[in-house]
Every structure is written in structure tokens, then in C-alpha cells.
Scaffold this active site. Structure first.
Site, PDB file in Angstrom:
ATOM      1  CG  MET A  24       2.765 -16.864 -32.440  1.00 29.68           C
ATOM      2  SD  MET A  24       1.719 -15.414 -32.537  1.00 29.68           S
ATOM      3  CE  MET A  24       1.020 -15.380 -30.907  1.00 29.68           C
ATOM      4  CG  LEU A  27       9.563 -22.344 -27.780  1.00 31.14           C
ATOM      5  CD1 LEU A  27      10.616 -23.281 -28.373  1.00 31.14           C
ATOM      6  CD2 LEU A  27       8.288 -22.404 -28.597  1.00 31.14           C
ATOM      7  CD  GLU A  29       7.629 -26.888 -18.962  1.00 32.77           C
ATOM      8  OE1 GLU A  29       7.071 -25.801 -19.278  1.00 32.77           O
ATOM      9  OE2 GLU A  29       8.449 -26.975 -18.028  1.00 32.77           O
ATOM     10  CG  HIS A  31       5.273 -24.058 -27.400  1.00 33.61           C
ATOM     11  ND1 HIS A  31       5.448 -23.093 -26.430  1.00 33.61           N
ATOM     12  CD2 HIS A  31       4.360 -23.548 -28.271  1.00 33.61           C
ATOM     13  CE1 HIS A  31       4.698 -22.043 -26.701  1.00 33.61           C
ATOM     14  NE2 HIS A  31       4.021 -22.296 -27.806  1.00 33.61           N
ATOM     15  CD  GLN A  55      -1.529 -15.204 -34.407  1.00 31.64           C
ATOM     16  OE1 GLN A  55      -0.976 -15.766 -35.346  1.00 31.64           O
ATOM     17  NE2 GLN A  55      -1.871 -15.858 -33.317  1.00 31.64           N
ATOM     18  N   GLY A 141      -1.809 -27.021 -30.127  1.00 29.00           N
ATOM     19  CA  GLY A 141      -2.302 -27.292 -28.779  1.00 29.00           C
ATOM     20  C   GLY A 141      -3.816 -27.142 -28.701  1.00 29.00           C
ATOM     21  CD  GLN A 147      -4.331 -21.178 -33.008  1.00 34.51           C
ATOM     22  OE1 GLN A 147      -4.177 -19.957 -32.992  1.00 34.51           O
ATOM     23  NE2 GLN A 147      -3.408 -22.004 -32.537  1.00 34.51           N
ATOM     24  CB  SER A 180       4.047 -17.136 -24.305  1.00 38.89           C
ATOM     25  OG  SER A 180       4.289 -18.349 -24.996  1.00 38.89           O
ATOM     26  NE  ARG A 181      -1.292 -12.634 -25.291  1.00 41.67           N
ATOM     27  CZ  ARG A 181      -1.521 -13.400 -26.365  1.00 41.67           C
ATOM     28  NH1 ARG A 181      -1.661 -14.706 -26.226  1.00 41.67           N
ATOM     29  NH2 ARG A 181      -1.614 -12.860 -27.565  1.00 41.67           N
TER      30      ARG A 181
HETATM   31  O1  PAF Z   1      -1.048 -20.763 -31.476  1.00 45.45           O
HETATM   32  C1  PAF Z   1      -0.156 -19.982 -31.852  1.00 45.45           C
HETATM   33  O2  PAF Z   1       0.916 -19.853 -31.230  1.00 45.45           O
HETATM   34  C2  PAF Z   1      -0.371 -19.157 -33.125  1.00 45.45           C
HETATM   35  O3  PAF Z   1      -1.698 -18.764 -33.231  1.00 45.45           O
HETATM   36  C3  PAF Z   1       0.110 -19.868 -34.391  1.00 45.45           C
HETATM   37  C4  PAF Z   1      -0.691 -21.121 -34.654  1.00 45.45           C
HETATM   38  C5  PAF Z   1       1.588 -20.206 -34.280  1.00 45.45           C
HETATM   39  C6  PAF Z   1      -0.074 -18.947 -35.604  1.00 45.45           C
HETATM   40  O4  PAF Z   1       0.673 -17.777 -35.471  1.00 45.45           O
END
Ligand code: PAF
Length: 293
Positions: A24, A27, A29, A31, A55, A141, A147, A180-181
Site C-alpha cells: 500500500m 515503502l 525496508e 518491503h 480494508q 511480510g 493476513q 508505514s504508520r
Molecule cells: O499488507 C498490505 O500492505 C496490504 O494488506 C496488501 C496485502 C497490500 C493488500 O492491500
């Protein structure tokens, strides 16, 4: 690196073994480590960048989620991404969709219980990314451990011809799991107690403690200055709560520190089971500025 907004063009350009790193954006490290891993095993590396509205269970969280395409493009290009798939809402959700993917058996606890609708949004958008891009391998991740379980089951149940790969958590030098938050955190000391509490429990496991309730209590007792929503030892595949740490699992925490909701976990896998504590960076992460360079 090409920045592309449609599934059709992405598919046309992606040749050979295609790897996908869904994100999302904003970005860091965590990612980058997935991208570098994917780069080593794929011919074409696609990263997706889409802040998926379906989501988010809180409108305010969606509105303030950090977005910076130029910054993300620079980081993705440096990590070896070939195609940055950055669709708009019309590409992702044309014609008011009436189809959604839900996995109630895996999502009635932990994140699913605290974030109504969240996993339906995640499973649906990831199914769309897998169908639209058709990668052979997709990388996620382990920080979002529930997830990862949801996506692995979804991909298997719906017969997507894809391998789902989980990557270890990357942490700031002080142990805070990258997210990211994190840029919104005001009380860093309190935020860091989440990871130190998990490490205390991992230490206890290595001394022989396998009782689920005991490990969970250790975490709850060690966290300071945060409002804990849950601490659970969960089966890595089914996400069921475990009485004893006797199979692949993750010990997860969710807590609010001021206005920021944080999640973290320590993963236990392999044979014999070993704690994956993640990797700590030596210096502050890309979240604090160097991505602009
Ligand atoms: O983990 C995330 O950043 C999101 O949940 C994903 C997998 C990109 C789906 O939007």
C-alpha cells in the site's frame, strides 16, 4: 522501472517467472527486503502500490494513510522492481463489485475481531491482484501474520497457481517493527515495549516455556504505556489459539499507543521450532527521510 496503471499492460510486459510484492506504498525496508528476495528468484518483478479502501475499518485511518508516489517509485526502482503497478480505483473496482472473498474461519479472532471487514477487503484485493497480474510467486511480510495465513488459505482454496512466500519482520534499530504508520507515533518508548515484550516471551520459549497462557501473560505484563487490544498465541496456518507452542505459530500483539494502532509478532517455525524475531536495522529506516535522496 515502468509505472503502469492497468492489469492488461502489466500482464503484457511481465514475462518469464513473475514475482509480485503487493504493497500500500510508503515503502520501508520491510518491503525492500521482500523485493530483494523476489528479485533473486523472478524474471520480472512487479510491485503493486494501492491504498485499498475496502480494508480500512476506520475512515480516518484511510484518509491519513501516508502516500508519496515519487518517493515509493525511487525506492522500488533501487530495489530492482521492473514494474510498479499503481492502479486507480476505477481499475481496481470498476462497476461497483458485488463479489467479495471472505474466510470466516480464519478471521473471527485477533485482527478480524477488532477490525470488522478488514480481512474481506484484504482477501478480495489480493485475489484481484493475483488474478489480474498472474504471478508465479507473491511475497508478504510476516508482520501481518494473520493476513499471511488468510492469503495462503485463500490462494489455495481458490486454486490460484501461485506460491505465497512470507518474509521476516524488519525492525528499527530499537526493535520497533517497521510499519508505514510508524511516522505518526508520538510515544516511541511505549511503542518499543511491544517488541521488547515479544522478545521476553521468545527468551522464555528458548528456556523451555511452551504454555500459551504463560507466554501471553509475559507479553501483557511487559508492555508499558500502550492499550493492549489482544495478545494471542496462534497456529500459523489456521490462526486458532494454541494452548501450547507445539507447532508453527505466531505470538501476536495489537495495541494502541496514543492515536496509532500497532501490531507485532514473533513467529515460530522450522523443526525444531525456532523463534523468528526479525532483523533489526543499524540506523533509522527509510521512513525517516532517506527515501527522498
Ligand atoms: O499488507 C498490505 O500492505 C496490504 O494488506 C496488501 C496485502 C497490500 C493488500 O492491500
Amino acid at each position: 522501472m515502468k509505472i503502469i496503471g492497468t492489469f492488461a499492460e502489466t500482464r503484457a510486459l511481465a514475462t518469464g517467472a513473475v514475482g509480485l510484492v503487493p504493497t500500500m506504498g510508503f515503502l520501508h525496508e520491510g518491503h525492500v527486503s521482500l523485493m530483494e528476495r523476489a528479485r533473486r528468484v523472478c524474471d520480472t518483478l512487479v510491485a503493486s502500490l494501492y491504498v485499498n479502501p475496502t480494508q480500512f475499518d476506520e475512515r480516518g485511518d484511510f484518509d491519513r494513510y501516508p502516500r508519496d508516489l515519487d518517493r515509493d517509485a525511487a525506492i522500488a526502482a533501487a530495489a530492482g522492481v521492473d514494474i510498479l503497478f499503481a492502479p486507480d480505483d476505477d481499475e481496481m473496482y470498476p462497476n461497483h463489485p458485488v463479489t467479495a472473498v471472505s474466510l470466516p474461519a480464519l478471521t473471527d479472532r485477533m485482527e478480524g475481531a477488532h477490525r470488522p471487514g478488514h480481512f474481506e477487503g484484504v482477501a478480495t484485493v489480493v485475489a484481484k491482484l493475483l488474478a489480474g497480474i498472474q504471478p508465479q510467486t507473491a511475497f508478504f511480510g510476516r508482520k501481518d501474520a494473520q493476513q499471511l495465513a488468510v492469503i495462503s488459505s485463500m490462494a489455495a482454496d481458490l486454486s490460484f497457481p501461485v506460491d505465497i512466500v512470507g518474509g521476516s519482520i524488519v525492525r528499527e534499530h530499537d526493535g520497533l517493527a517497521l510499519s508505514s504508520r510508524n511516522i505518526f507515533i508520538e510515544n516511541r518508548d511505549a511503542a518499543c515495549t511491544l517488541s521488547s515484550a515479544l522478545m521476553t516471551a521468545a527468551d522464555a520459549y528458548e528456556r523451555g516455556v511452551v504454555d500459551g497462557a504463560e507466554l501471553e501473560s509475559l507479553v501483557v505484563e511487559t508492555v508499558k504505556g500502550a492499550d493492549v487490544e489482544y495478545v494471542e498465541l496462534a497456529d500459523a496456518r489456521t490462526t486458532e489459539r494454541l494452548v501450547s507452542l507445539d507447532r508453527p505459530a505466531f505470538l501476536a500483539i495489537a495495541a494502541r499507543v496514543g492515536s496509532v494502532r500497532l501490531i507485532d509478532n514473533v513467529f515460530f517455525s522450522g523443526s525444531p521450532l525456532a523463534a523468528d524475531r526479525g532483523t533489526n536495522l543499524d540506523a533509522p529506516s527509510l521512513l525517516y527521510g532517506q527515501g527522498d535522496a
